[in-house]
Design a protein around this motif. Structure first.
Motif, PDB file in Angstrom:
ATOM      1  N   ARG A  74     -25.593 -33.235 -13.277  1.00 19.44           N
ATOM      2  CA  ARG A  74     -25.475 -32.849 -14.682  1.00 19.44           C
ATOM      3  C   ARG A  74     -24.462 -31.724 -14.826  1.00 19.44           C
ATOM      4  O   ARG A  74     -24.151 -31.002 -13.881  1.00 19.44           O
ATOM      5  N   VAL A  75     -23.945 -31.602 -16.064  1.00 22.60           N
ATOM      6  CA  VAL A  75     -23.129 -30.466 -16.468  1.00 22.60           C
ATOM      7  C   VAL A  75     -23.801 -29.860 -17.689  1.00 22.60           C
ATOM      8  O   VAL A  75     -24.205 -30.584 -18.614  1.00 22.60           O
ATOM      9  N   GLU A  76     -23.919 -28.529 -17.712  1.00 24.59           N
ATOM     10  CA  GLU A  76     -24.553 -27.836 -18.828  1.00 24.59           C
ATOM     11  C   GLU A  76     -23.561 -26.870 -19.467  1.00 24.59           C
ATOM     12  O   GLU A  76     -22.683 -26.320 -18.793  1.00 24.59           O
ATOM     13  N   LEU A  77     -23.726 -26.662 -20.763  1.00 24.62           N
ATOM     14  CA  LEU A  77     -22.858 -25.773 -21.535  1.00 24.62           C
ATOM     15  C   LEU A  77     -23.726 -24.915 -22.438  1.00 24.62           C
ATOM     16  O   LEU A  77     -24.659 -25.420 -23.076  1.00 24.62           O
ATOM     17  N   ALA A  78     -23.411 -23.629 -22.516  1.00 23.43           N
ATOM     18  CA  ALA A  78     -24.120 -22.706 -23.412  1.00 23.43           C
ATOM     19  C   ALA A  78     -23.146 -21.634 -23.886  1.00 23.43           C
ATOM     20  O   ALA A  78     -22.163 -21.313 -23.207  1.00 23.43           O
ATOM     21  N   TYR A  79     -23.417 -21.076 -25.064  1.00 19.03           N
ATOM     22  CA  TYR A  79     -22.614 -19.969 -25.592  1.00 19.03           C
ATOM     23  C   TYR A  79     -23.140 -18.652 -25.057  1.00 19.03           C
ATOM     24  O   TYR A  79     -24.343 -18.367 -25.143  1.00 19.03           O
ATOM     25  N   GLU A  80     -22.225 -17.828 -24.517  1.00 21.06           N
ATOM     26  CA  GLU A  80     -22.596 -16.469 -24.146  1.00 21.06           C
ATOM     27  C   GLU A  80     -22.430 -15.525 -25.330  1.00 21.06           C
ATOM     28  O   GLU A  80     -23.200 -14.577 -25.505  1.00 21.06           O
ATOM     29  N   ASN A  81     -21.425 -15.769 -26.135  1.00 18.51           N
ATOM     30  CA  ASN A  81     -21.169 -15.000 -27.359  1.00 18.51           C
ATOM     31  C   ASN A  81     -20.274 -15.869 -28.244  1.00 18.51           C
ATOM     32  O   ASN A  81     -19.896 -16.977 -27.845  1.00 18.51           O
ATOM     33  N   GLU A  83     -17.233 -16.036 -28.834  1.00 16.43           N
ATOM     34  CA  GLU A  83     -15.914 -16.392 -28.322  1.00 16.43           C
ATOM     35  C   GLU A  83     -15.948 -17.015 -26.934  1.00 16.43           C
ATOM     36  O   GLU A  83     -14.897 -17.380 -26.398  1.00 16.43           O
ATOM     37  N   THR A  84     -17.134 -17.150 -26.343  1.00 15.43           N
ATOM     38  CA  THR A  84     -17.215 -17.550 -24.937  1.00 15.43           C
ATOM     39  C   THR A  84     -18.296 -18.598 -24.712  1.00 15.43           C
ATOM     40  O   THR A  84     -19.447 -18.412 -25.147  1.00 15.43           O
ATOM     41  N   ILE A  85     -17.923 -19.665 -23.994  1.00 16.32           N
ATOM     42  CA  ILE A  85     -18.911 -20.619 -23.524  1.00 16.32           C
ATOM     43  C   ILE A  85     -18.936 -20.605 -22.003  1.00 16.32           C
ATOM     44  O   ILE A  85     -17.933 -20.318 -21.349  1.00 16.32           O
ATOM     45  N   ARG A  86     -20.098 -20.887 -21.456  1.00 12.96           N
ATOM     46  CA  ARG A  86     -20.270 -21.020 -20.020  1.00 12.96           C
ATOM     47  C   ARG A  86     -20.601 -22.476 -19.716  1.00 12.96           C
ATOM     48  O   ARG A  86     -21.378 -23.121 -20.441  1.00 12.96           O
ATOM     49  N   LEU A  87     -20.032 -23.000 -18.639  1.00 12.57           N
ATOM     50  CA  LEU A  87     -20.331 -24.349 -18.179  1.00 12.57           C
ATOM     51  C   LEU A  87     -20.643 -24.302 -16.692  1.00 12.57           C
ATOM     52  O   LEU A  87     -20.001 -23.553 -15.944  1.00 12.57           O
ATOM     53  N   ARG A  88     -21.617 -25.119 -16.277  1.00 15.51           N
ATOM     54  CA  ARG A  88     -21.908 -25.211 -14.847  1.00 15.51           C
ATOM     55  C   ARG A  88     -22.223 -26.660 -14.503  1.00 15.51           C
ATOM     56  O   ARG A  88     -22.724 -27.429 -15.335  1.00 15.51           O
ATOM     57  N   GLY A  89     -21.897 -27.035 -13.272  1.00 17.84           N
ATOM     58  CA  GLY A  89     -22.139 -28.383 -12.805  1.00 17.84           C
ATOM     59  C   GLY A  89     -23.007 -28.400 -11.570  1.00 17.84           C
ATOM     60  O   GLY A  89     -22.874 -27.538 -10.687  1.00 17.84           O
ATOM     61  N   ASP A  90     -23.871 -29.399 -11.501  1.00 15.08           N
ATOM     62  CA  ASP A  90     -24.727 -29.595 -10.343  1.00 15.08           C
ATOM     63  C   ASP A  90     -24.687 -31.077  -9.993  1.00 15.08           C
ATOM     64  O   ASP A  90     -25.326 -31.903 -10.651  1.00 15.08           O
ATOM     65  N   GLY A  91     -23.859 -31.438  -8.995  1.00 11.07           N
ATOM     66  CA  GLY A  91     -23.742 -32.824  -8.589  1.00 11.07           C
ATOM     67  C   GLY A  91     -22.846 -33.658  -9.483  1.00 11.07           C
ATOM     68  O   GLY A  91     -22.662 -34.852  -9.248  1.00 11.07           O
ATOM     69  N   LEU A  92     -22.300 -33.077 -10.516  1.00 11.77           N
ATOM     70  CA  LEU A  92     -21.408 -33.786 -11.431  1.00 11.77           C
ATOM     71  C   LEU A  92     -20.195 -32.906 -11.714  1.00 11.77           C
ATOM     72  O   LEU A  92     -20.343 -31.701 -11.951  1.00 11.77           O
ATOM     73  N   GLY A  93     -19.014 -33.483 -11.652  1.00 11.79           N
ATOM     74  CA  GLY A  93     -17.807 -32.731 -11.923  1.00 11.79           C
ATOM     75  C   GLY A  93     -17.417 -32.787 -13.393  1.00 11.79           C
ATOM     76  O   GLY A  93     -18.074 -33.431 -14.218  1.00 11.79           O
ATOM     77  N   LEU A  94     -16.322 -32.114 -13.713  1.00 10.25           N
ATOM     78  CA  LEU A  94     -15.835 -32.075 -15.090  1.00 10.25           C
ATOM     79  C   LEU A  94     -14.325 -31.944 -15.079  1.00 10.25           C
ATOM     80  O   LEU A  94     -13.774 -31.083 -14.390  1.00 10.25           O
ATOM     81  N   ARG A  95     -13.668 -32.820 -15.820  1.00 10.92           N
ATOM     82  CA  ARG A  95     -12.239 -32.660 -16.041  1.00 10.92           C
ATOM     83  C   ARG A  95     -12.041 -32.091 -17.440  1.00 10.92           C
ATOM     84  O   ARG A  95     -12.602 -32.616 -18.419  1.00 10.92           O
ATOM     85  N   ILE A  96     -11.255 -31.038 -17.534  1.00 10.51           N
ATOM     86  CA  ILE A  96     -10.936 -30.401 -18.810  1.00 10.51           C
ATOM     87  C   ILE A  96      -9.484 -30.727 -19.125  1.00 10.51           C
ATOM     88  O   ILE A  96      -8.570 -30.246 -18.441  1.00 10.51           O
ATOM     89  N   GLU A  97      -9.262 -31.567 -20.127  1.00  6.14           N
ATOM     90  CA  GLU A  97      -7.925 -32.030 -20.467  1.00  6.14           C
ATOM     91  C   GLU A  97      -7.445 -31.390 -21.759  1.00  6.14           C
ATOM     92  O   GLU A  97      -8.207 -31.288 -22.732  1.00  6.14           O
ATOM     93  N   TRP A 164     -20.693 -25.565  -9.294  1.00  8.07           N
ATOM     94  CA  TRP A 164     -19.587 -24.760  -9.830  1.00  8.07           C
ATOM     95  C   TRP A 164     -19.988 -24.186 -11.181  1.00  8.07           C
ATOM     96  O   TRP A 164     -20.920 -24.682 -11.832  1.00  8.07           O
ATOM     97  N   GLU A 165     -19.270 -23.154 -11.607  1.00  4.01           N
ATOM     98  CA  GLU A 165     -19.493 -22.573 -12.934  1.00  4.01           C
ATOM     99  C   GLU A 165     -18.206 -21.947 -13.430  1.00  4.01           C
ATOM    100  O   GLU A 165     -17.447 -21.355 -12.657  1.00  4.01           O
ATOM    101  N   ILE A 166     -17.943 -22.098 -14.732  1.00  2.00           N
ATOM    102  CA  ILE A 166     -16.749 -21.532 -15.358  1.00  2.00           C
ATOM    103  C   ILE A 166     -17.112 -20.896 -16.685  1.00  2.00           C
ATOM    104  O   ILE A 166     -18.199 -21.140 -17.246  1.00  2.00           O
ATOM    105  N   ALA A 167     -16.201 -20.093 -17.201  1.00  5.61           N
ATOM    106  CA  ALA A 167     -16.284 -19.556 -18.562  1.00  5.61           C
ATOM    107  C   ALA A 167     -15.003 -19.931 -19.293  1.00  5.61           C
ATOM    108  O   ALA A 167     -13.916 -19.926 -18.707  1.00  5.61           O
ATOM    109  N   ILE A 168     -15.126 -20.278 -20.569  1.00  7.45           N
ATOM    110  CA  ILE A 168     -13.961 -20.541 -21.425  1.00  7.45           C
ATOM    111  C   ILE A 168     -14.041 -19.610 -22.623  1.00  7.45           C
ATOM    112  O   ILE A 168     -15.055 -19.567 -23.323  1.00  7.45           O
TER     113      ILE A 168
END
Length: 573
Positions: A74-81, A83-97, A164-168
């Motif tokens: 799965r991939v999960e997404l949540a707002y930290e504030n 202007e910022t979202i956090r995303l993390r993956g567990d066993g599933l990747g993500l392409r950001i295009e 993995w985990e990222i912030a946008i």
């Protein structure tokens, strides 16, 4: 949970959302980060990724967490504030295009690696903002289009199989490298707590009898943006789909729904259009991040709304004085700028001015004197009379009262013909009756109308009632169109205004029926811009805040007084 097809995933204060809706009536296959700064613009698309290909997933969303699910992870997404979202993956990747396929000197997005922040950044001509992608754990395994110009694929890929985990972040030009002391679950929990506090504030009365109240609250909470651009205050946009503006009558319903639980935000909603009042007193048609439109106006329902707000908000003398000046100027606009010399009644210049853009009332002539406009102004003049008295301005109060009485007399002597209200062409005086619900809107005057007028209006209103609510054009009319905007569909503002007017006119049973059916419609079909009057299907923009607010207004009254709940309960009579 809710469907992202209907409601975008967002956060109070944010100018962007995550949604498949990327333009008016345009649904993409994948979810996008969509910004509403300088317009509605898809910035990047999110593709769940596995084995170098797009993975099959299902998506779920709650107010605090969005999740892509697959058999392998799965991939999960949540707002930290905002202007910022956090995303993390567990066993599933993500392409950001990058959504834009080409970079020109004036359009598209430029992708580069920022060696100071140690992150990848893309700049968007369309939004005028930057989007920084910071890797918190794991690593990027695929990159394309870094520093590329012109046409080309621009993306980065997070791998499947490893965590993995990222912030946008969405921001202007510069800011310190991203740092956070919160883990992803803490971020999601904080977002959940913030929304829960909002829902408890605006709908503390909710129960199993009003099952859509929490989702209605989320529609408002998630559509709220922080001050930016032309928006001088926190604002509840009509939607974070393509109706991403504040129109100068929609805001009144949002203000009313927020008044009891979020008084500061409520007052900001009421005042927003008045911040852009022109020298003649006119309010703008609409306000967005980067534009204020003055080509049309909207109907003067503000006296009606203020009367109700004052029953719930504790306004200090300075607020009352400033509001009095603004409301007086808005009223004078109609009396001075929109009355033909020698006429007592003001006119609209187009259906858009009425808010009922293409209603059949405007089929023959566009520049017309209408009964709804006169009724709204009478209510506004009555409220100015009350305000002037409270502020110690007896001469003003007498002038407003005299003007209100004169306008009421003109409404009844000039536009009440053969037991119905008609419109009059402002230039020729030609009278015309239509089958639009708009012609019945003077019921908002309640017991300020003669008893026989009230009775005729109530009877005609019943003829517009379907199993789902009030059709704006009778389903038997030759002009009826199922998706005809104001030529058939059910709309929230008309419902609330008429429901309230009927109660004050002495028809509570009919008002109860209208309220019951509209609430049931929202509970079945959500909070669309409008609804098919025969099937109840939601139409057009599917996450419209004035619809959610109207549900909350009616639901609150119902919860407090299940069979005789009145919008005027607890208010000054």
């Amino acid at each position: 949970m809710f469907s992202l097809h209907d409601i975008p995933f967002s956060y109070r204060g944010s100018w962007f959302d995550v949604s498949p809706v990327i333009a008016e009536k345009t649904y993409a296959e994948d979810l996008h980060l969509v910004s509403h700064q300088t317009g509605m613009h898809p910035v990047v698309r999110f593709l769940p990724w596995h084995d170098d290909a797009r993975a099959d997933t299902r998506v779920t969303a709650t107010p605090s967490r969005l999740t892509w699910h697959s058999d392998g992870g799965r991939v999960e997404l949540a707002y930290e504030n905002p202007e910022t979202i956090r995303l993390r993956g567990d066993g599933l990747g993500l392409r950001i295009e990058v959504a834009a396929g080409v970079l020109t000197p004036f359009t598209g997005s430029y992708l580069f690696h920022d060696p100071v922040a140690g992150a990848h950044v893309l700049t968007s001509y369309e939004t005028g903002r930057r989007y920084r992608i910071t890797v918190l754990t794991g690593e990027i395994t695929g990159l394309a289009g870094v520093e590329a110009l012109g046409h080309g694929d621009r993306h980065l890929t997070l791998p499947a199989g490893t965590g993995w985990e990222i912030a946008i972040e969405e921001y202007r030009t510069g800011r310190p490298p991203f740092r956070s002391s919160l883990g992803f679950d803490e971020v999601a929990a904080a977002a959940a707590a913030r929304f829960a506090a909002f829902a408890d504030a605006v709908a503390p009365w909710r129960s199993s009898r009003t099952p859509a109240a929490e989702l209605a609250a989320y529609v408002l909470w998630s559509a709220t943006v922080d001050p930016a651009g032309m928006v001088n205050r926190p604002a509840v946009l009509m939607s974070k789909h393509w109706m991403d503006k504040v129109w100068s009558w929609d805001h009144c319903f949002n203000a009313l729904a927020l008044a009891a639980g979020e008084p500061g935000l409520s007052w900001d909603q009421f005042q927003l259009p008045f911040d852009h009042q022109d020298p003649t007193g006119a309010l703008p048609d609409s306000i967005a991040h980067s534009e204020v439109l003055h080509n049309f106006v909207k109907p003067p329902i503000h006296g009606w709304a203020l009367r109700r707000l004052r029953g719930q908000l504790h306004l200090d003398p300075e607020q009352l004085s400033e509001t009095y000046k603004r409301l007086a100027a808005w009223t004078r606009f109609w009396l001075d700028q929109r009355r033909v010399t020698g006429h007592r009644l003001p006119h609209y210049q187009h259906g858009n001015d009425s808010g009922w853009d293409n209603a059949t009332t405007f089929d023959d002539d566009r520049v017309i004197e209408t009964a709804d406009l006169a009724a709204f102004l009478i209510l506004q003049l009555r409220e100015l009379t009350s305000l002037a008295g409270e502020l110690g301005r007896p001469a003003d109060a007498q002038e407003w009262e005299t003007t209100a009485d004169s306008l009421r007399d003109a409404l009844l002597t000039e536009l009440w013909q053969d037991s119905r209200f008609v419109s009059a062409a402002a230039r020729t005086g030609k009278l015309r009756a239509s089958s639009s619900l708009l012609d019945l809107m003077p019921i908002v005057l309640g017991d300020d109308l003669p008893a026989d007028v009230r009775a005729h209006l109530a009877t005609r209103i019943e003829q517009h009632l379907t199993a789902h609510g009030l059709a704006t054009e009778p389903t038997t009319s030759p002009h009826y169109a199922a998706d005809g905007y104001w030529r058939g569909p059910i709309w929230a503002p008309a419902t609330v205004l008429i429901e309230d007017g009927l109660r004050r006119a002495g028809y509570p049973a009919l008002a109860d029926t209208i309220s019951d059916r509209f609430r049931a419609l929202c509970e079945k079909s959500g909070f669309a811009e409008n609804f098919d009057a025969e099937t109840g299907k939601g139409l057009r923009d599917r996450a419209y805040t004035w619809t959610a607010s109207s549900y909350l207004i009616l639901a609150a009254a119902y919860e407090q007084h299940p069979r005789s709940g009145s919008l005027t309960s607890g208010r000054r009579q």
